[in-house]
Design a protein around this motif. Structure first.
Motif, short mmCIF file in Angstrom:
data_model
loop_
_atom_site.label_atom_id
_atom_site.label_comp_id
_atom_site.label_asym_id
_atom_site.label_seq_id
_atom_site.Cartn_x
_atom_site.Cartn_y
_atom_site.Cartn_z
N LYS A 35 0.80 -1.23 0.00
CA LYS A 35 0.00 0.00 0.00
C LYS A 35 0.84 1.27 0.00
CE LYS A 35 -0.55 0.12 5.04
NZ LYS A 35 -1.52 0.09 6.17
N ASN A 36 2.06 1.24 0.54
CA ASN A 36 2.88 2.45 0.64
C ASN A 36 3.91 2.59 -0.48
OD1 ASN A 36 1.64 3.34 3.04
ND2 ASN A 36 2.93 1.96 4.25
N ILE A 37 3.92 1.65 -1.44
CA ILE A 37 4.95 1.68 -2.47
C ILE A 37 4.79 2.87 -3.42
CG2 ILE A 37 5.86 0.46 -4.49
CD1 ILE A 37 5.36 -2.16 -2.99
N ILE A 38 3.59 3.10 -3.92
CA ILE A 38 3.39 4.21 -4.86
C ILE A 38 3.64 5.55 -4.19
CG2 ILE A 38 1.81 5.28 -6.51
CD1 ILE A 38 2.74 2.39 -7.21
N PRO A 39 3.16 5.80 -2.96
CA PRO A 39 3.51 7.05 -2.28
C PRO A 39 5.02 7.21 -2.08
CG PRO A 39 1.60 6.07 -1.23
CD PRO A 39 2.12 5.05 -2.21
N PHE A 40 5.69 6.13 -1.72
CA PHE A 40 7.15 6.15 -1.53
C PHE A 40 7.84 6.51 -2.85
CE2 PHE A 40 11.18 3.61 -1.64
CZ PHE A 40 11.87 4.27 -0.64
N PHE A 41 7.42 5.87 -3.92
CA PHE A 41 7.97 6.13 -5.25
C PHE A 41 7.73 7.58 -5.66
CE2 PHE A 41 7.72 6.12 -9.89
CZ PHE A 41 8.78 5.30 -10.27
N SER A 42 6.51 8.05 -5.46
CA SER A 42 6.11 9.39 -5.90
C SER A 42 6.81 10.50 -5.12
CB SER A 42 4.59 9.56 -5.78
OG SER A 42 3.91 8.62 -6.60
N ASP A 43 7.30 10.20 -3.93
CA ASP A 43 8.04 11.20 -3.15
C ASP A 43 9.35 11.60 -3.82
OD1 ASP A 43 6.20 11.51 -1.13
OD2 ASP A 43 7.18 10.12 0.25
N THR A 194 13.09 2.03 3.20
CA THR A 194 12.14 1.89 4.30
C THR A 194 11.64 0.46 4.36
OG1 THR A 194 10.13 2.84 5.29
CG2 THR A 194 10.09 2.48 2.90
N GLY A 195 11.14 0.07 5.51
CA GLY A 195 10.69 -1.31 5.68
C GLY A 195 9.19 -1.44 5.69
N ASP A 212 19.88 -3.31 9.76
CA ASP A 212 19.88 -4.74 9.45
C ASP A 212 19.00 -5.53 10.41
OD1 ASP A 212 21.66 -4.28 11.54
OD2 ASP A 212 23.12 -5.77 10.87
N LEU A 213 18.86 -5.06 11.65
CA LEU A 213 17.96 -5.73 12.58
C LEU A 213 16.50 -5.45 12.23
CD1 LEU A 213 19.76 -5.31 16.03
CD2 LEU A 213 19.58 -7.37 14.61
N LYS A 214 16.22 -4.23 11.77
CA LYS A 214 14.86 -3.93 11.31
C LYS A 214 14.52 -4.75 10.07
CE LYS A 214 14.53 0.77 13.15
NZ LYS A 214 14.42 2.21 12.83
N GLN A 215 15.50 -4.93 9.19
CA GLN A 215 15.27 -5.75 8.01
C GLN A 215 14.95 -7.19 8.39
OE1 GLN A 215 18.76 -5.27 5.54
NE2 GLN A 215 18.04 -3.33 4.68
N ALA A 216 15.52 -7.65 9.51
CA ALA A 216 15.30 -9.03 9.94
C ALA A 216 13.85 -9.29 10.32
CB ALA A 216 16.21 -9.36 11.12
N VAL A 217 13.12 -8.24 10.70
CA VAL A 217 11.71 -8.42 11.07
C VAL A 217 10.79 -7.75 10.05
CG1 VAL A 217 12.12 -8.73 13.53
CG2 VAL A 217 11.83 -6.42 12.62
N SER A 218 11.30 -7.59 8.85
CA SER A 218 10.49 -7.00 7.79
C SER A 218 9.88 -8.08 6.91
CB SER A 218 11.33 -6.06 6.91
OG SER A 218 12.28 -6.80 6.16
N PHE A 219 8.72 -7.76 6.33
CA PHE A 219 8.19 -8.60 5.27
C PHE A 219 8.89 -8.25 3.96
CE2 PHE A 219 5.39 -9.05 1.59
CZ PHE A 219 5.20 -10.42 1.61
N MET A 220 9.18 -6.95 3.80
CA MET A 220 9.82 -6.47 2.59
C MET A 220 10.58 -5.20 2.92
SD MET A 220 8.02 -5.48 -1.08
CE MET A 220 6.67 -4.62 -0.26
#
Length: 231
Positions: A35-43, A194-195, A212-220
């Motif tokens: 859901k946040n990909i297009i807003p992230f891209f558009s920024d 961003t995660g 890297d620790l935040k990435q470890a608990v990320s879905f993407m």
């Protein structure tokens, strides 16, 4: 598995999986993990520019990019996915779809201003080759938004784990930090990242954690990269 066999098997699996994917894709892009990909891209990427959606699936993300003001061409290895996607072109003039191979993108050198590559690079037999091909078609100073699955994301269990049982798989086990290192060593610079947290994880409580620790608990993990300009 050689690269030809990899692509053949990948196409078959995604052709077969397409009807199931279509049932969930709208929700993923509107309220789920995407859901946040297009807003992230558009920024970071100016509307009106030409964008290649590489690994577009059934085209929901491509349509949302077009609705956000971009001129979008979606490409996917799966012809079944592309058939689903083409039904969306009637809703927007700046949207088209092509079935094709990521190792040989159907674009001229430096034709595109940006690319969106969400959870698709992991499914290629030679990610570095694909990265170089994306770099070929993006203008100097152009952008690439990439989503890489987190270490324990559920799709890894279905598409990557069976390799340990001796099965041939169609997913590379590339992790977010590995992708970023490969990108920055091959002519890209990280502009932002961003995660997307796994269900049950509250990023607001992990402020002191390293990336890297935040990435470890990320879905993407999402990256916005810029192609370096060679003087």
């Amino acid at each position: 598995m050689n690269i030809h066999t990899w692509h053949k098997e990948s196409k078959k699996e995604w052709d077969d999986f397409a009807p199931k994917w279509v049932k969930n894709s709208q929700e993923m892009w509107e309220t789920g993990s995407r859901k946040n990909i297009i807003p992230f891209f558009s920024d970071y990427v100016q509307s009106g520019l030409k964008v290649a959606d590489i690994g577009c699936g059934d085209g929901v993300g491509s349509l949302k990019l077009a609705q956000a003001g971009f001129e979008v061409t979606g490409i996917d290895l799966s012809s079944v996915m592309i058939d689903f996607a083409k039904g969306k072109t009637v809703r927007h003039a700046n949207l088209s779809f092509i079935q094709g191979d990521f190792n040989d993108l159907p674009f001229k050198d430096e034709e595109m201003d940006a690319a969106m590559v969400i959870n698709s690079l992991e499914y290629t037999g030679e990610p570095l080759t694909v990265m170089k091909e994306i770099q070929r078609v993006i203008k100097p100073g152009g952008y690439m938004c990439v989503g890489i699955l987190g270490p324990t994301a559920e799709p890894r269990k279905n598409f990557s784990y069976p390799r340990l049982l001796g099965d041939e798989v169609i997913m590379n086990t590339m992790l977010p930090w590995e992708f970023e290192k490969m990108a920055t060593e091959t002519g890209w610079k990280t502009v932002a990242d961003t995660g997307v947290a796994k269900r049950g994880v509250d990023y607001t409580k992990l402020g002191h954690f390293s990336k890297d620790l935040k990435q470890a608990v990320s879905f993407m993990w999402l990256f916005l990269l810029q192609k370096e300009v060679v003087e």
